[in-house]
Design a protein around this motif. Structure first.
Motif, PDB file in Angstrom:
ATOM      1  N   THR A 206       0.849  -1.191   0.000  1.00 14.53           N
ATOM      2  CA  THR A 206       0.000   0.000   0.000  1.00 14.53           C
ATOM      3  C   THR A 206       0.882   1.238   0.000  1.00 14.53           C
ATOM      4  N   LEU A 207       0.654   2.120  -0.986  1.00 11.01           N
ATOM      5  CA  LEU A 207       1.419   3.353  -1.128  1.00 11.01           C
ATOM      6  C   LEU A 207       0.568   4.519  -0.653  1.00 11.01           C
ATOM      7  N   THR A 208       1.153   5.405   0.128  1.00 13.38           N
ATOM      8  CA  THR A 208       0.414   6.529   0.704  1.00 13.38           C
ATOM      9  C   THR A 208       0.616   7.822  -0.079  1.00 13.38           C
ATOM     10  N   GLN A 209       1.524   7.818  -1.062  1.00 18.17           N
ATOM     11  CA  GLN A 209       1.770   8.993  -1.889  1.00 18.17           C
ATOM     12  C   GLN A 209       2.312   8.547  -3.234  1.00 18.17           C
ATOM     13  N   ASN A 210       2.419   9.493  -4.169  1.00 16.26           N
ATOM     14  CA  ASN A 210       2.991   9.152  -5.469  1.00 16.26           C
ATOM     15  C   ASN A 210       4.372   8.537  -5.276  1.00 16.26           C
ATOM     16  N   THR A 211       4.610   7.380  -5.895  1.00 17.26           N
ATOM     17  CA  THR A 211       5.813   6.596  -5.620  1.00 17.26           C
ATOM     18  C   THR A 211       6.321   5.950  -6.900  1.00 17.26           C
ATOM     19  N   SER A 212       7.641   5.938  -7.061  1.00 19.96           N
ATOM     20  CA  SER A 212       8.274   5.091  -8.067  1.00 19.96           C
ATOM     21  C   SER A 212       8.593   3.763  -7.392  1.00 19.96           C
ATOM     22  N   LEU A 213       7.886   2.713  -7.799  1.00 16.44           N
ATOM     23  CA  LEU A 213       8.028   1.400  -7.178  1.00 16.44           C
ATOM     24  C   LEU A 213       8.924   0.534  -8.048  1.00 16.44           C
ATOM     25  N   ALA A 214      10.016   0.031  -7.465  1.00 14.37           N
ATOM     26  CA  ALA A 214      10.964  -0.827  -8.178  1.00 14.37           C
ATOM     27  C   ALA A 214      10.872  -2.238  -7.627  1.00 14.37           C
ATOM     28  N   LEU A 215      10.688  -3.210  -8.524  1.00 18.13           N
ATOM     29  CA  LEU A 215      10.577  -4.613  -8.150  1.00 18.13           C
ATOM     30  C   LEU A 215      11.659  -5.396  -8.892  1.00 18.13           C
ATOM     31  N   PHE A 216      12.412  -6.222  -8.151  1.00 16.60           N
ATOM     32  CA  PHE A 216      13.463  -7.028  -8.752  1.00 16.60           C
ATOM     33  C   PHE A 216      13.330  -8.452  -8.230  1.00 16.60           C
ATOM     34  N   LEU A 217      13.264  -9.395  -9.154  1.00 21.03           N
ATOM     35  CA  LEU A 217      13.065 -10.800  -8.807  1.00 21.03           C
ATOM     36  C   LEU A 217      14.241 -11.608  -9.341  1.00 21.03           C
ATOM     37  N   ASP A 218      14.920 -12.346  -8.463  1.00 23.92           N
ATOM     38  CA  ASP A 218      16.107 -13.102  -8.855  1.00 23.92           C
ATOM     39  C   ASP A 218      16.030 -14.511  -8.292  1.00 23.92           C
ATOM     40  N   ALA A 219      16.199 -15.502  -9.179  1.00 23.88           N
ATOM     41  CA  ALA A 219      16.141 -16.906  -8.802  1.00 23.88           C
ATOM     42  C   ALA A 219      17.512 -17.403  -8.383  1.00 23.88           C
ATOM     43  N   GLU A 220      17.535 -18.272  -7.372  1.00 19.80           N
ATOM     44  CA  GLU A 220      18.790 -18.910  -6.974  1.00 19.80           C
ATOM     45  C   GLU A 220      19.184 -19.988  -7.982  1.00 19.80           C
ATOM     46  N   ASN A 221      18.194 -20.740  -8.489  1.00 18.90           N
ATOM     47  CA  ASN A 221      18.423 -21.777  -9.490  1.00 18.90           C
ATOM     48  C   ASN A 221      18.360 -21.136 -10.870  1.00 18.90           C
ATOM     49  N   THR A 222      19.504 -20.940 -11.508  1.00 23.60           N
ATOM     50  CA  THR A 222      19.531 -20.201 -12.777  1.00 23.60           C
ATOM     51  C   THR A 222      18.971 -20.997 -13.941  1.00 23.60           C
ATOM     52  N   SER A 223      18.699 -22.286 -13.766  1.00 18.95           N
ATOM     53  CA  SER A 223      18.065 -23.054 -14.831  1.00 18.95           C
ATOM     54  C   SER A 223      16.545 -23.003 -14.739  1.00 18.95           C
ATOM     55  N   SER A 224      16.022 -22.350 -13.714  1.00 14.64           N
ATOM     56  CA  SER A 224      14.580 -22.179 -13.585  1.00 14.64           C
ATOM     57  C   SER A 224      14.140 -20.936 -14.366  1.00 14.64           C
ATOM     58  N   ASP A 225      12.828 -20.769 -14.471  1.00 13.89           N
ATOM     59  CA  ASP A 225      12.262 -19.579 -15.097  1.00 13.89           C
ATOM     60  C   ASP A 225      11.147 -19.075 -14.195  1.00 13.89           C
ATOM     61  N   ILE A 226      11.346 -17.900 -13.597  1.00 17.25           N
ATOM     62  CA  ILE A 226      10.307 -17.305 -12.767  1.00 17.25           C
ATOM     63  C   ILE A 226       9.963 -15.938 -13.327  1.00 17.25           C
ATOM     64  N   ASP A 227       8.706 -15.540 -13.182  1.00 18.61           N
ATOM     65  CA  ASP A 227       8.213 -14.319 -13.806  1.00 18.61           C
ATOM     66  C   ASP A 227       7.536 -13.418 -12.778  1.00 18.61           C
ATOM     67  N   LEU A 228       7.406 -12.139 -13.157  1.00 21.86           N
ATOM     68  CA  LEU A 228       7.003 -11.097 -12.211  1.00 21.86           C
ATOM     69  C   LEU A 228       5.830 -10.302 -12.779  1.00 21.86           C
TER      70      LEU A 228
END
Length: 290
Positions: A206-228
Motif C-alpha cells: 500500500t502506497l500513501t503517496q505518489n511513488t516510483s516502485l521498483a521490483l526485482f526478482l532473482d532466482a537462486e536456481n539459474t536453470s529455472s524460469d520465474i516471472d514477475l
C-alpha cells in the motif's frame, strides 16, 4: 567513493549468458597441478565472462572517480554496485563503511542517466565504446536512492490468493520459494494458443503517496524460469486475461531475473510471482522512491 565499478565487454557474446551455456564447450575441464579448474579457452560466447574487470571508486583520482586502463577494444557494459559487506577487517575494500544503501547494480545508460527516475532505469544500459589507443570520458552515474533503508523478511505461505497476499511495508527483500507445481488461485491467460502462467505467490503493498516502485526478482536456481507481475487492487482470483486493466506491468523473460519499475499513485497494489519452470528459492526486492 568506495563503490565497485565493473566494466564488462558485451560486443562478442550475450550477457547474461544462457543458463545452459557450457563454459568449456563440451571439452574436458583443464586443471592445474593442484587439481583446481583453469579458465576456459577464450571464445565469443563466453567473452563477457572472461573480459571484465572492476575498480573501487575514489581509490585513485579523487572522490567518486573511477578509471580503467588497457581495456581491449569493444562495447562495454559499465555498472556500479555495493561491495560485498562480508569483506571485513584485513580484507576490507574501499573507503566506505558501511556501504551506501542501494539494492542492485546500476548500469550506465548514456543519455538516460538522470536524477529523474522516470528516465533512469537501473537495469537498462547503453554500451560504452572503447577504441584502441583512445580515452572515453564522461561516464557519470546518478544513483536514485532506491532502498536507502531496506529490511529482510521470509515469504509467508500460503499466499496464492488475493485475500491471502502477504502484506509488505517499506523497502524489503523477501526470501521465498516457488515451483511450477505449487498451488495457485490466479492464472494469467495470454489468449489464443499462447498459453498461461499461474501466479503462485502474491504480495500486497500500500502506497500513501505518489511513488516510483521498483521490483526485482532473482532466482537462486539459474536453470529455472520465474516471472514477475504487478496488479492493481482490481485483481480478482481466477483467470485474468493478459489485456486486463488489472495488470499494470509484467516481466517474463526466459530467465531467472526480472524487473519492473513503475510510477504509481497512492493505493493498494499486488505483486505476483510465477514459477513458470522448475523449482527455486528467490529474492524479491521491493523498493520505493517518493
Amino acid at each position: 567513493s568506495g563503490l565497485n565499478v565493473v566494466a564488462r565487454r558485451v560486443s562478442l557474446g550475450d550477457y547474461p549468458p544462457a543458463p545452459t551455456l557450457d563454459p568449456y564447450g563440451g571439452q574436458a575441464i583443464p586443471v592445474d597441478e593442484d587439481g583446481a579448474p583453469l579458465p576456459p579457452a577464450p571464445r565469443n560466447e563466453i567473452d563477457p565472462l572472461l573480459t571484465s574487470t572492476s575498480i573501487v571508486s575514489g581509490v585513485l583520482g579523487g572522490n567518486g572517480v573511477f578509471n580503467f586502463v588497457g581495456l581491449p577494444p569493444g562495447d562495454y557494459l559499465v555498472s556500479v554496485e555495493t561491495i560485498n559487506p562480508d569483506a571485513l577487517g584485513g580484507s576490507s575494500i574501499g573507503q566506505r563503511d558501511p556501504q551506501i544503501g542501494f539494492i542492485i547494480a546500476e548500469n550506465y545508460n548514456g543519455a538516460n542517466e538522470s536524477s529523474d527516475p522516470n528516465r533512469d532505469r537501473p537495469r537498462e544500459f547503453s554500451p560504452v565504446r572503447v577504441n584502441a589507443g583512445s580515452i572515453t570520458t564522461g561516464i557519470d552515474f546518478f544513483l536514485n536512492n532506491y532502498g536507502s533503508s531496506i529490511t529482510s523478511a521470509d515469504e509467508q505461505e500460503n499466499n496464492d490468493a488475493k485475500k491471502a497476499a502477504q502484506r509488505l511495508s517499506g523497502d524489503q527483500i523477501i526470501s521465498g520459494n516457488v515451483s511450477e507445481s505449487d498451488s495457485s488461485r490466479i492464472k494469467v491467460d495470454f489468449g489464443g494458443n499462447n498459453g498461461s502462467l499461474n501466479i503462485h505467490d502474491l504480495y500486497r503493498v500500500t502506497l500513501t503517496q505518489n511513488t516510483s516502485l521498483a521490483l526485482f526478482l532473482d532466482a537462486e536456481n539459474t536453470s529455472s524460469d520465474i516471472d514477475l507481475f504487478l496488479f492493481s487492487r482490481d485483481l480478482k482470483n481466477g483467470t485474468v486475461p493478459i489485456n486486463s486493466s488489472s495488470i499494470i506491468s509484467v516481466s517474463f523473460t526466459a530467465t531467472g531475473s526480472e524487473a519492473i519499475v513503475e510510477n504509481l499513485a497512492p493505493g493498494t497494489y499486488f505483486i505476483g510471482v510465477s514459477g513458470a519452470l522448475g523449482t527455486t528459492k528467490y529474492k524479491l526486492t521491493v523498493a520505493q522512491r517518493r
